[in-house]
Design a protein around this motif. Sequence first.
Motif, PDB file in Angstrom:
ATOM      1  N   ASN A 115     -80.479  24.443  59.715  1.00 36.67           N
ATOM      2  CA  ASN A 115     -80.324  22.994  59.624  1.00 36.67           C
ATOM      3  C   ASN A 115     -81.017  22.260  60.763  1.00 36.67           C
ATOM      4  N   PHE A 116     -81.069  22.857  61.950  1.00 32.35           N
ATOM      5  CA  PHE A 116     -81.775  22.202  63.045  1.00 32.35           C
ATOM      6  C   PHE A 116     -83.282  22.280  62.864  1.00 32.35           C
ATOM      7  N   HIS A 117     -83.777  23.356  62.244  1.00 29.97           N
ATOM      8  CA  HIS A 117     -85.202  23.445  61.944  1.00 29.97           C
ATOM      9  C   HIS A 117     -85.599  22.399  60.917  1.00 29.97           C
ATOM     10  N   MET A 118     -84.713  22.154  59.939  1.00 28.07           N
ATOM     11  CA  MET A 118     -85.030  21.295  58.807  1.00 28.07           C
ATOM     12  C   MET A 118     -84.938  19.824  59.206  1.00 28.07           C
ATOM     13  N   LYS A 119     -86.001  19.094  58.922  1.00 30.36           N
ATOM     14  CA  LYS A 119     -85.999  17.671  59.219  1.00 30.36           C
ATOM     15  C   LYS A 119     -86.214  16.804  57.997  1.00 30.36           C
ATOM     16  N   VAL A 120     -86.984  17.246  57.032  1.00 27.65           N
ATOM     17  CA  VAL A 120     -87.290  16.402  55.879  1.00 27.65           C
ATOM     18  C   VAL A 120     -86.827  17.020  54.572  1.00 27.65           C
ATOM     19  N   GLY A 121     -85.850  17.902  54.608  1.00 31.76           N
ATOM     20  CA  GLY A 121     -85.241  18.430  53.410  1.00 31.76           C
ATOM     21  C   GLY A 121     -85.906  19.629  52.792  1.00 31.76           C
ATOM     22  N   ARG A 149     -80.483  23.668  69.847  1.00 32.72           N
ATOM     23  CA  ARG A 149     -81.462  22.581  69.940  1.00 32.72           C
ATOM     24  C   ARG A 149     -82.479  22.843  71.047  1.00 32.72           C
ATOM     25  N   TRP A 150     -82.021  23.298  72.205  1.00 31.31           N
ATOM     26  CA  TRP A 150     -82.931  23.576  73.316  1.00 31.31           C
ATOM     27  C   TRP A 150     -83.871  24.737  73.006  1.00 31.31           C
ATOM     28  N   ILE A 151     -83.368  25.769  72.339  1.00 33.36           N
ATOM     29  CA  ILE A 151     -84.231  26.898  71.971  1.00 33.36           C
ATOM     30  C   ILE A 151     -85.320  26.441  71.008  1.00 33.36           C
ATOM     31  N   LEU A 152     -84.950  25.631  70.018  1.00 35.23           N
ATOM     32  CA  LEU A 152     -85.938  25.150  69.050  1.00 35.23           C
ATOM     33  C   LEU A 152     -86.934  24.184  69.683  1.00 35.23           C
ATOM     34  N   GLU A 153     -86.469  23.301  70.562  1.00 34.05           N
ATOM     35  CA  GLU A 153     -87.379  22.393  71.252  1.00 34.05           C
ATOM     36  C   GLU A 153     -88.376  23.169  72.094  1.00 34.05           C
ATOM     37  N   LYS A 174     -88.492  26.314  52.690  1.00 33.90           N
ATOM     38  CA  LYS A 174     -89.564  26.630  53.637  1.00 33.90           C
ATOM     39  C   LYS A 174     -89.005  26.951  55.015  1.00 33.90           C
ATOM     40  N   VAL A 175     -87.992  26.227  55.417  1.00 34.88           N
ATOM     41  CA  VAL A 175     -87.399  26.461  56.728  1.00 34.88           C
ATOM     42  C   VAL A 175     -86.691  27.807  56.763  1.00 34.88           C
ATOM     43  N   ARG A 176     -86.005  28.164  55.686  1.00 35.60           N
ATOM     44  CA  ARG A 176     -85.374  29.480  55.633  1.00 35.60           C
ATOM     45  C   ARG A 176     -86.414  30.578  55.763  1.00 35.60           C
ATOM     46  N   ARG A 187    -100.803  26.962  70.502  1.00 35.38           N
ATOM     47  CA  ARG A 187    -101.412  26.920  69.169  1.00 35.38           C
ATOM     48  C   ARG A 187    -101.253  28.242  68.412  1.00 35.38           C
ATOM     49  N   ILE A 188    -100.028  28.743  68.365  1.00 34.32           N
ATOM     50  CA  ILE A 188     -99.719  29.930  67.580  1.00 34.32           C
ATOM     51  C   ILE A 188     -98.616  29.581  66.578  1.00 34.32           C
ATOM     52  N   SER A 189     -98.279  30.517  65.704  1.00 28.72           N
ATOM     53  CA  SER A 189     -97.342  30.217  64.619  1.00 28.72           C
ATOM     54  C   SER A 189     -95.945  29.902  65.151  1.00 28.72           C
ATOM     55  N   LEU A 190     -95.225  29.128  64.364  1.00 29.90           N
ATOM     56  CA  LEU A 190     -93.869  28.732  64.740  1.00 29.90           C
ATOM     57  C   LEU A 190     -92.939  29.939  64.779  1.00 29.90           C
ATOM     58  N   GLU A 191     -93.149  30.899  63.873  1.00 31.46           N
ATOM     59  CA  GLU A 191     -92.313  32.103  63.876  1.00 31.46           C
ATOM     60  C   GLU A 191     -92.469  32.878  65.175  1.00 31.46           C
ATOM     61  N   LYS A 192     -93.708  33.020  65.631  1.00 33.37           N
ATOM     62  CA  LYS A 192     -93.978  33.752  66.878  1.00 33.37           C
ATOM     63  C   LYS A 192     -93.386  33.012  68.075  1.00 33.37           C
ATOM     64  N   CYS A 193     -93.529  31.692  68.091  1.00 33.75           N
ATOM     65  CA  CYS A 193     -92.976  30.899  69.197  1.00 33.75           C
ATOM     66  C   CYS A 193     -91.456  30.981  69.230  1.00 33.75           C
TER      67      CYS A 193
END
Length: 175
Positions: free
Chosen positions: A44-50, A117-121, A54-56, A131-137
């Motif tokens: 839910n914290f990853h998801m911003k526009v519904g 929230r801090w981990i995701l930020e 994709k977020v899962r 400039r690498i993938s979100l999964e890797k980050c």
Amino acid sequence: MIDSVMLEGAKSTGAGAASNCSEILSYMGGLDSEQKQLIKKLVNFHMKVGKRTKVRAIVYKTFHHPARTEGDVIKLMVDAVENIKPICKVEKVRVAGTIYDVPGIVARDRQQTLAIRWILEAAFKRRISYRISLEKCSFDEILDAYRKRGISRKKRENLHGLASANRSFAHFRWW
């Protein structure tokens, strides 16, 4: 900030992500309610526009990285969140025309929310700068949080330092 960056990373998820999702979902069958709630909060914290599907896929791909290197993925995530949870907070209080930073205690649910929230930020900041993938980050930040390092851990320590520096103003706390 988060929604456009998140959706760009989600475009690259394809059929390979679906097989990873099913593997992770079968693994999640044996989780207790607290761990399932942590996973739901993370999605839910990853998801911003519904775009929950994709977020899962992004979250499950993130969990697939440490599954290859670390072992128990959910325990790793729970320990990472535990290492980042803030114990105290600082609120600004105005007393007699002067604004003080007054330390206080953070509620248990709020601790987990702030840690996620801090981990995701921190993961999004890494994605923008490297400039690498979100999964890797996300994987790197969760691993750093587990090892008590990284951007989110530094944010927690800065907050605790600010609270301990202003502990002399704790008598202004009335909440």
